[in-house]
Design an enzyme around this catalytic site. Structure first.
Site, PDB file in Angstrom:
ATOM      1  CB  ALA A  12      -0.936  -0.002   1.207  1.00  0.00           C
ATOM      2  CB  VAL A  93      -6.744  -4.310  -5.782  1.00  0.00           C
ATOM      3  CG1 VAL A  93      -6.497  -5.558  -4.949  1.00  0.00           C
ATOM      4  CG2 VAL A  93      -7.362  -3.201  -4.924  1.00  0.00           C
ATOM      5  CG  ASP A  94      -3.050   0.657  -6.971  1.00  0.00           C
ATOM      6  OD1 ASP A  94      -2.324   0.103  -7.821  1.00  0.00           O
ATOM      7  OD2 ASP A  94      -2.614   1.102  -5.888  1.00  0.00           O
ATOM      8  CG  HIS A 111      -4.318  -9.027  -1.941  1.00  0.00           C
ATOM      9  ND1 HIS A 111      -3.495  -8.193  -1.218  1.00  0.00           N
ATOM     10  CD2 HIS A 111      -4.282 -10.220  -1.302  1.00  0.00           C
ATOM     11  CE1 HIS A 111      -2.994  -8.847  -0.179  1.00  0.00           C
ATOM     12  NE2 HIS A 111      -3.449 -10.083  -0.216  1.00  0.00           N
ATOM     13  CB  CYS A 119     -20.251 -13.061 -13.228  1.00  0.00           C
ATOM     14  SG  CYS A 119     -21.753 -13.981 -12.814  1.00  0.00           S
ATOM     15  CB  CYS A 147     -25.403 -16.035 -15.811  1.00  0.00           C
ATOM     16  SG  CYS A 147     -24.457 -15.556 -14.352  1.00  0.00           S
ATOM     17  CB  SER A 186       3.559  -3.798   7.217  1.00  0.00           C
ATOM     18  OG  SER A 186       2.654  -4.835   6.872  1.00  0.00           O
ATOM     19  CG  ASN A 210       7.445  -0.126   5.002  1.00  0.00           C
ATOM     20  OD1 ASN A 210       6.595   0.229   4.177  1.00  0.00           O
ATOM     21  ND2 ASN A 210       7.131  -0.506   6.225  1.00  0.00           N
ATOM     22  CB  ILE A 228       7.902   5.101  -1.321  1.00  0.00           C
ATOM     23  CG1 ILE A 228       8.016   4.160  -0.118  1.00  0.00           C
ATOM     24  CG2 ILE A 228       7.835   4.309  -2.613  1.00  0.00           C
ATOM     25  CD1 ILE A 228       6.756   3.372   0.162  1.00  0.00           C
TER      26      ILE A 228
HETATM   27 ZN    ZN Z   1     -22.611 -14.337 -14.941  1.00  0.00          ZN
END
Ligand code: ZN
Length: 244
Positions: A12, A93-94, A111, A119, A147, A186, A210, A228
């Site tokens: 992060a 996840v960015d 992640h 879906c 679906c 961390s 860090n 950083i």
């Molecule tokens: Zn679906």
């Protein structure tokens, strides 16, 4: 002489300069707010349409898709473009490493990614942007257009397993690289901590960048505490010059 493989493990801390807070770490926002944590916990999310409606509103308001890469992300992409073999393993996840210019095939997202929606019924993947546009247009909990299944971000929620294929690839990189740089993590949660351990066990040159101490500082050849956005570009320029 073969140029050394550089592995960058990012957490992060590399994205805070891009305005993305630490949601998920040991001291992350989600851990401090049980109601917010429900929005990203698989069991609650799947079981309660009201939780999903709140989660979609949170995604809509977070503006995460509008975040831009910063100097640290760009310095990683520049090192790769200079011809040094680089692999990124990220807890984020960015998608900012790829936006900065890292080829997607060289980025392992432990992640998952918040830029894609999956879906839970048919596993079809579609852009987050499209789902958020439907929320903007008034759908509280947009369902899969193929679906009718429940849609969720392509991120690993609390209560979900990490992708074993991605994990295996990350461990292979930690063993095979010559330099392993842990940035903005961390190193207190798995699998990040384990990967740093694997690298150290294999005699890899470990560097920790860090602000706070990590459990791996004493195994690192170098520990950098400076911000950083300044420290990583300087470190990678030095590394690029060494291996050039
Ligand atoms: Zn679906």
């Amino acid at each position: 002489m073969n140029r050394p493989l550089v592995a960058i493990l990012s957490g992060a801390g590399i994205s805070t300069d891009s305005g993305i807070p630490d949601y998920r770490g040991p001291n992350g926002l989600w851990r401090k707010d049980p109601e917010a944590e429900k929005l990203v916990t698989y069991e609650y999310y799947m079981g309660d349409p009201e939780i999903r409606r709140r989660a979609w509103q949170m995604r809509r308001e977070s503006g995460a898709l509008r975040a831009e890469p910063n100097a640290a992300h760009r310095s990683v992409a520049e090192l790769e473009r200079s011809g040094v073999p680089v692999r990124v393993i990220t807890q984020n996840v960015d998608g900012l490493h790829q936006l900065a210019g890292m080829p997607a095939r060289k980025v392992l997202e432990l992640h998952g990614t918040a830029r894609t929606v999956v879906c839970t019924g048919c596993h079809a993947k579609t852009p987050m942007e499209d789902a958020l546009a439907r929320v903007d247009a008034g759908e509280g909990d947009p369902a899969c257009l193929t679906c009718g299944g429940i849609l969720k971000p392509a991120t690993v929620m609390f209560g979900e397993r990490l992708d074993p294929v991605v994990l295996g690839q990350a461990a292979a990189i930690a063993k095979a690289c010559q330099v392993f740089i842990a940035v903005g993590s961390s190193l207190q949660v798995q699998p990040a901590a384990g990967l740093a351990g694997v690298a150290a066990d294999h005699g890899v040159r470990l560097v920790v960048v860090n602000a706070q101490p990590t459990p791996y500082d004493d195994r690192a050849e170098e520990v950098v505490r400076e911000p950083i956005g300044v420290a990583l570009p300087a470190l990678l320029r030095r590394l690029g010059a060494e291996s050039g």
